[in-house]
Design a protein around this motif. Structure first.
Motif, short mmCIF file in Angstrom:
data_model
loop_
_atom_site.label_atom_id
_atom_site.label_comp_id
_atom_site.label_asym_id
_atom_site.label_seq_id
_atom_site.Cartn_x
_atom_site.Cartn_y
_atom_site.Cartn_z
N LEU A 14 2.68 1.53 -11.80
CA LEU A 14 1.82 0.48 -12.37
C LEU A 14 2.44 -0.89 -12.14
O LEU A 14 3.63 -1.11 -12.41
N TYR A 15 1.63 -1.82 -11.62
CA TYR A 15 2.02 -3.22 -11.54
C TYR A 15 1.09 -3.99 -12.46
O TYR A 15 -0.07 -4.20 -12.15
N ASN A 16 1.58 -4.34 -13.64
CA ASN A 16 0.75 -5.10 -14.59
C ASN A 16 1.17 -6.56 -14.52
O ASN A 16 2.32 -6.90 -14.74
N THR A 17 0.19 -7.41 -14.21
CA THR A 17 0.51 -8.83 -14.01
C THR A 17 0.21 -9.63 -15.26
O THR A 17 -0.55 -9.18 -16.12
N LEU B 283 -1.50 1.69 -9.38
CA LEU B 283 -2.45 1.01 -10.25
C LEU B 283 -1.96 -0.42 -10.44
O LEU B 283 -0.82 -0.64 -10.83
N ILE B 284 -2.82 -1.38 -10.11
CA ILE B 284 -2.49 -2.76 -10.45
C ILE B 284 -3.43 -3.19 -11.56
O ILE B 284 -4.59 -2.77 -11.60
N TRP C 121 -7.19 -1.85 -10.57
CA TRP C 121 -7.56 -1.41 -9.21
C TRP C 121 -6.64 -0.27 -8.83
O TRP C 121 -5.42 -0.38 -8.94
N PHE C 122 -7.24 0.82 -8.41
CA PHE C 122 -6.49 2.03 -8.05
C PHE C 122 -6.31 2.16 -6.53
O PHE C 122 -7.18 1.76 -5.76
N ALA C 123 -5.21 2.75 -6.15
CA ALA C 123 -5.06 3.22 -4.77
C ALA C 123 -4.51 4.63 -4.79
O ALA C 123 -3.63 4.95 -5.60
N PHE C 124 -5.04 5.47 -3.93
CA PHE C 124 -4.52 6.81 -3.73
C PHE C 124 -4.02 6.89 -2.29
O PHE C 124 -4.77 7.23 -1.38
N PRO C 125 -2.74 6.52 -2.06
CA PRO C 125 -2.24 6.38 -0.70
C PRO C 125 -2.32 7.70 0.08
O PRO C 125 -1.93 8.74 -0.43
N ALA C 126 -2.89 7.60 1.27
CA ALA C 126 -2.99 8.76 2.15
C ALA C 126 -2.43 8.39 3.51
O ALA C 126 -2.86 7.39 4.09
N LEU C 127 -1.47 9.16 4.00
CA LEU C 127 -0.92 8.91 5.33
C LEU C 127 -2.01 9.15 6.36
O LEU C 127 -2.74 10.13 6.29
#
Lengths: 334, 314
Positions: free
Chosen positions: A96-99, A142-143, A156-162
């Protein structure tokens, strides 16, 4: 691009969906007020998912209060220990990056964050860490910006996929019950149910199903891939599939294919998308597929930064003032 | 009205503190459960319907009389394909259907029909509850959630994101779907689908289980608790289903008020016994969920499973 004359089509994956409980935002708010303050350092968090068990809806990656540590000194490993054996909450590690401001939320370099996360996945595959703890194959990002004056949360979510280049080619995908004999399907169901019922394995979302010539199925942990290679049995690389569609696998298969391609050095992959009905293995709903992959050129160098995708198309905004704002609560109670 | 409810809650809280939890079984006599029977029945539910699991919940809200790791039961991501109103209309069209014989028609067991006249006795037994407004538009087209109109303006313009790297939408191996589509194999209709987390807590005052509904809209955003009322039987939406603090989770959640649970469970047990079935206490939650299905007809959790509900004497 893959040769279309070979009849192959690109294997396409359904995006992972996210669902965030109110409890997560409550815990984040108190963590920010009591502990984090203005600190914007990344926080390790845990998401949870389970195999799809209702044909009408996909399962989502769920964040709840316990996705966040109670205090930051607590290790996420203790959380995994706590949930070990909860078959409906398979842990997925996240960051998580909470700004502190809306501006810094938008200023985050999402591309760089995603590359960093993808690199972790790549390194864990190369180092063999994923053999032992397959959960690291499904990381997420998650940011967020928590406006604690208005009780709104932007995230905003990301589900990193190679990214496999060229993409994997689909040879075949069908309900597992159509690919297997009746006996094989029965045996595989039993083996999967036993795996799901054991406290030690219920939360382990990646595994290998092997079916012997006498139709007897066994489930083996991922680290056994080398021992199983070339022993003549039918091998299916298997994962808990959150997706509910009849002709596409879910997102976790993407990094799993990368694992199989990088680590096991296979080109033709048989995979098993494990799904349930009423909490039991359902081989009519589960899928078995076959795909062709080739190792991306760059991946031969263990120091490379692999290409990846995974940001959801849009950020989301949730307004919890009705239930969190003390002023509003006081008014509604009067 | 709200004050009455608050007083009742305060009274109930005090009673819970000074009353020792029930340890002796009154299952067949009163339709209620002791704490240990609740745990036994919960263990059995989890074993037979593995989509249910025990949760520890918030440590600060832990009840000392329950095991730390077995504070409440939950099943997540349960689809709710239709609003209750449409289900009831279908029942009516089909001529209706009654779950159990019910002589004194107290409105609890009917699975269908238009809202009945509230009997005086029921009104008295119920703690007063704030009447909750339901929007006239109950169609599945509405996507109400925590989003307000003003807030949407707050969402940054999409042009801000055009340069974003690594979006899934530009990748040929990504198949975009949205929540707006529910996959229904038998039906070509595309439906918007809400989902629910259904939890069961132990209510020490009424000595019965209590059901809570946490809703998510078609894009998996938290659903305002008031909108949950569209998914409960209209017989109950304004009376027995209320919006309250969950004992183990933060925030307000919809709950089926347990004040009549014991009486109704007793009635169900009597009916079973009159048919020669001896109900067993570990099956309590299966019976209970069948009963709850009459209140929440739209949510497709595992109550439909058929169980041997007890030992048959004949």
């Amino acid at each position: 691009p893959p040769d279309s004359s070979a009849g192959g089509q690109i294997l396409r994956f359904i995006t992972f969906h996210s669902s965030v409980d109110e409890g997560f935002w409550w815990r984040l708010s108190s963590l920010k007020l009591d502990t984090l303050g203005l600190d914007q350092s990344p926080v390790p968090i845990t998401g949870f998912y389970a195999p799809c068990s209702h044909a009408q809806v996909p399962n989502s990656l769920k964040l709840m209060a316990e996705s966040l540590p109670d205090d930051l000194s607590e290790q996420s490993s203790s959380l995994q220990m706590m949930n070990l054996g909860n078959r409906n909450k398979c842990a997925v590690p996240g960051t998580l990056y909470n700004t502190n401001t809306l501006e810094s939320f938008h200023a985050l370099d999402r591309g760089a964050l995603l590359r960093m996360e993808a690199k972790k996945i790549f390194d864990d595959i190369i180092s063999g860490k994923a053999d032992e703890n397959s959960a690291v194959l499904s990381r997420f990002l998650l940011i967020s910006f928590a406006d604690l004056k208005k009780w709104t949360f932007r995230y905003w979510f990301a589900f990193p996929a190679l990214l496999l280049e060229p993409p994997a080619t689909l040879v075949d995908i069908q309900p597992a019950s159509k690919v297997l004999s009746l006996e094989e399907a029965k045996s595989l169901s039993m083996a999967c149910n036993a795996w799901r019922n054991s406290n030690m394995t219920a939360g382990v979302a990646f595994f290998i199903a092997s079916i012997a010539s006498d139709a007897f199925a066994t489930i083996r942990p991922l680290k056994d891939w080398e021992a199983l290679k070339g022993d003549g049995q039918k091998l299916f690389f298997s994962f808990y599939d959150p997706c509910n569609l009849p002709s596409n696998p879910g997102w976790p298969l993407r990094n799993f294919l990368a694992f199989i391609c990088l680590r096991c050095n296979l080109k033709r992959i048989h995979f098993f998308c494990y799904r349930e009905k009423r909490g039991l293995a359902d081989l009519e709903f589960s899928l078995i597929g076959e795909a062709l992959v080739s190792l991306p050129q760059g991946w031969r160098d263990p120091h490379c930064t692999p290409k990846a995708v995974g940001w959801e198309v849009k950020p989301k905004l949730v307004n919890l003032s009705a239930s969190m704002d003390p002023e509003r609560l006081a008014v509604s109670a009067a | 009205m709200v004050l009455t409810q608050k007083l009742h809650e305060a009274f109930k809280g005090t009673m819970e503190r000074i009353t020792a939890p029930r340890t002796v079984s009154a299952f067949k006599e009163k339709g209620v459960l002791s704490v240990s029977e609740f745990v036994i029945a919960g263990d059995n539910l989890v074993a037979k319907c593995p989509t249910w699991s025990w949760e520890a919940g918030e440590p600060s809200k832990r009840k000392s009389y329950l095991p730390a790791d077995k504070q409440y039961l939950i099943t997540r991501n349960v689809p709710c394909l239709r609003r209750a109103v449409s289900v009831e209309e279908e029942y009516e069209a089909a001529g209706g259907e009654v779950l159990l014989d019910n002589d004194d028609d107290d409105g609890w067991l009917a699975t269908h029909g238009k809202p009945k006249e509230t009997t005086a006795i029921e009104e008295e037994n119920l703690p007063s509850m704030e009447t909750l407004e339901i929007s006239k538009d109950r169609g599945v087209q509405s996507i109400p959630s925590y989003f307000g109109g003003e807030e949407e303006e707050d969402i940054p313009d999409m042009a801000d994101f055009e340069h974003t790297e690594n979006l899934v939408e530009t990748d040929p191996a990504t198949l975009q779907t949205s929540y707006f589509v529910a996959h229904e194999p038998e039906d070509d209709n595309i439906l918007k689908t809400r989902t629910y987390d259904v939890s069961i807590t132990y209510d020490k005052y009424y000595q019965t289980p209590r059901v809570w509904l946490t809703g998510y809209d078609e894009s998996r955003m938290p659903l305002k608790p008031g909108l949950v009322l569209e998914d409960v039987s209209q017989d109950h939406a304004h009376k027995t289903v209320t919006i309250e603090d969950h004992p183990h989770l933060p925030g307000k959640h919809a709950s089926v008020h347990p004040c009549r649970h014991g009486a109704v469970m007793k009635k169900i047990i009597d009916v079973l016994m009159s048919r020669g079935v001896e109900p067993e206490v570990d099956k309590y939650l299966f019976l209970f969920l069948k009963f709850m299905a009459s209140v929440i007809p739209t949510i497709e959790y595992d109550y439909t499973m058929d169980f041997d509900l007890g030992s048959t004497s004949n």
